[in-house]
Write a protein that holds these residues in place. Structure first.
Motif, PDB file in Angstrom:
ATOM      1  N   UNK A 112       0.816  -1.217   0.000  1.00 13.40           N
ATOM      2  CA  UNK A 112       0.000   0.000   0.000  1.00 13.40           C
ATOM      3  C   UNK A 112       0.846   1.262   0.000  1.00 13.40           C
ATOM      4  N   UNK A 113       1.904   1.288   0.811  1.00 13.87           N
ATOM      5  CA  UNK A 113       2.783   2.454   0.849  1.00 13.87           C
ATOM      6  C   UNK A 113       3.535   2.594  -0.471  1.00 13.87           C
ATOM      7  N   UNK A 114       4.014   1.475  -1.016  1.00 16.62           N
ATOM      8  CA  UNK A 114       4.687   1.518  -2.316  1.00 16.62           C
ATOM      9  C   UNK A 114       3.720   1.988  -3.405  1.00 16.62           C
ATOM     10  N   UNK A 115       2.462   1.586  -3.303  1.00 14.19           N
ATOM     11  CA  UNK A 115       1.453   2.052  -4.257  1.00 14.19           C
ATOM     12  C   UNK A 115       1.231   3.551  -4.153  1.00 14.19           C
ATOM     13  N   UNK A 116       1.239   4.071  -2.937  1.00 19.29           N
ATOM     14  CA  UNK A 116       1.095   5.514  -2.749  1.00 19.29           C
ATOM     15  C   UNK A 116       2.277   6.259  -3.338  1.00 19.29           C
ATOM     16  N   UNK A 117       3.485   5.733  -3.119  1.00 20.51           N
ATOM     17  CA  UNK A 117       4.669   6.370  -3.685  1.00 20.51           C
ATOM     18  C   UNK A 117       4.663   6.294  -5.210  1.00 20.51           C
ATOM     19  N   UNK A 118       4.246   5.151  -5.747  1.00 22.11           N
ATOM     20  CA  UNK A 118       4.168   4.992  -7.196  1.00 22.11           C
ATOM     21  C   UNK A 118       3.148   5.957  -7.793  1.00 22.11           C
ATOM     22  N   UNK A 119       1.979   6.051  -7.164  1.00 19.90           N
ATOM     23  CA  UNK A 119       0.938   6.956  -7.662  1.00 19.90           C
ATOM     24  C   UNK A 119       1.393   8.410  -7.560  1.00 19.90           C
ATOM     25  N   UNK A 120       2.080   8.758  -6.487  1.00 16.35           N
ATOM     26  CA  UNK A 120       2.592  10.126  -6.344  1.00 16.35           C
ATOM     27  C   UNK A 120       3.625  10.440  -7.421  1.00 16.35           C
ATOM     28  N   UNK A 121       4.544   9.495  -7.672  1.00 17.12           N
ATOM     29  CA  UNK A 121       5.587   9.701  -8.672  1.00 17.12           C
ATOM     30  C   UNK A 121       4.981   9.902 -10.053  1.00 17.12           C
ATOM     31  N   UNK A 122       4.105   8.981 -10.464  1.00 17.13           N
ATOM     32  CA  UNK A 122       3.528   9.090 -11.796  1.00 17.13           C
ATOM     33  C   UNK A 122       2.560  10.261 -11.902  1.00 17.13           C
ATOM     34  N   UNK A 123       1.870  10.591 -10.819  1.00 12.31           N
ATOM     35  CA  UNK A 123       0.992  11.757 -10.824  1.00 12.31           C
ATOM     36  C   UNK A 123       1.762  13.050 -10.999  1.00 12.31           C
ATOM     37  N   UNK A 124       2.931  13.144 -10.351  1.00 16.31           N
ATOM     38  CA  UNK A 124       3.770  14.329 -10.530  1.00 16.31           C
ATOM     39  C   UNK A 124       4.408  14.341 -11.910  1.00 16.31           C
ATOM     40  N   UNK A 142       3.084  13.162 -14.655  1.00 17.96           N
ATOM     41  CA  UNK A 142       2.029  13.542 -15.596  1.00 17.96           C
ATOM     42  C   UNK A 142       1.404  14.900 -15.272  1.00 17.96           C
ATOM     43  N   UNK A 143       1.955  15.556 -14.249  1.00 18.18           N
ATOM     44  CA  UNK A 143       1.509  16.881 -13.804  1.00 18.18           C
ATOM     45  C   UNK A 143       0.082  16.889 -13.261  1.00 18.18           C
ATOM     46  N   UNK A 144      -0.344  15.775 -12.665  1.00 17.96           N
ATOM     47  CA  UNK A 144      -1.635  15.732 -11.982  1.00 17.96           C
ATOM     48  C   UNK A 144      -1.491  16.281 -10.569  1.00 17.96           C
ATOM     49  N   UNK A 145      -0.305  16.117  -9.997  1.00 20.85           N
ATOM     50  CA  UNK A 145      -0.002  16.611  -8.657  1.00 20.85           C
ATOM     51  C   UNK A 145       1.159  17.585  -8.740  1.00 20.85           C
ATOM     52  N   UNK A 146       1.166  18.550  -7.848  1.00 22.42           N
ATOM     53  CA  UNK A 146       2.278  19.486  -7.751  1.00 22.42           C
ATOM     54  C   UNK A 146       3.461  18.791  -7.077  1.00 22.42           C
ATOM     55  N   UNK A 147       4.684  19.280  -7.302  1.00 21.03           N
ATOM     56  CA  UNK A 147       5.840  18.709  -6.592  1.00 21.03           C
ATOM     57  C   UNK A 147       5.642  18.821  -5.074  1.00 21.03           C
ATOM     58  N   UNK A 148       5.893  17.731  -4.396  1.00 13.54           N
ATOM     59  CA  UNK A 148       5.701  17.678  -2.948  1.00 13.54           C
ATOM     60  C   UNK A 148       4.302  17.245  -2.524  1.00 13.54           C
ATOM     61  N   UNK A 149       3.368  17.202  -3.440  1.00 14.22           N
ATOM     62  CA  UNK A 149       2.004  16.777  -3.134  1.00 14.22           C
ATOM     63  C   UNK A 149       1.918  15.278  -3.327  1.00 14.22           C
ATOM     64  N   UNK A 150       1.261  14.597  -2.412  1.00  8.57           N
ATOM     65  CA  UNK A 150       1.164  13.144  -2.515  1.00  8.57           C
ATOM     66  C   UNK A 150      -0.208  12.734  -3.046  1.00  8.57           C
TER      67      UNK A 150
END
Length: 83
Positions: free
Chosen positions: A37-49, A51-59
């Motif tokens: 679950x934590x690795x999934x959160x990190x993966x989603x944060x990385x790919x979201x940033x 693809x510019x869905x999330x700002x840098x530093x946003x999870x």
């Protein structure tokens, strides 16, 4: 300390939901479910940033964490099935 506890709790819940949604046998146990679950959160944060869905530093949120964990579990099942 509060952020760590929330990350572990959300990671465990995301790992549980991902294990429930993803078919097949795989990771089991509290620690492995939480780590997926934590690795999934990190993966989603990385790919979201990326693809510019999330700002840098946003999870990623809970839904993004679950989607990331599902992708990791599905990839694991494909690798294990190929052996």
């Amino acid at each position: 300390m509060h952020l760590l506890c929330m990350t572990v709790l959300i990671g465990f819940l995301a790992g549980l939901v991902a294990r429930w949604i993803t078919p097949g046998r795989g990771f089991s146990g509290f620690l492995l479910t939480m780590m997926v679950g934590i690795a999934g959160a990190l993966t989603a944060s990385f790919f979201g940033q990326l693809l510019r869905w999330y700002e840098p530093g946003q999870s990623a949120g809970f839904v993004g964490s679950v989607i990331g964990a599902i992708l990791l579990l599905a990839g694991h099942h494909l690798v294990v099935r190929g052996r």
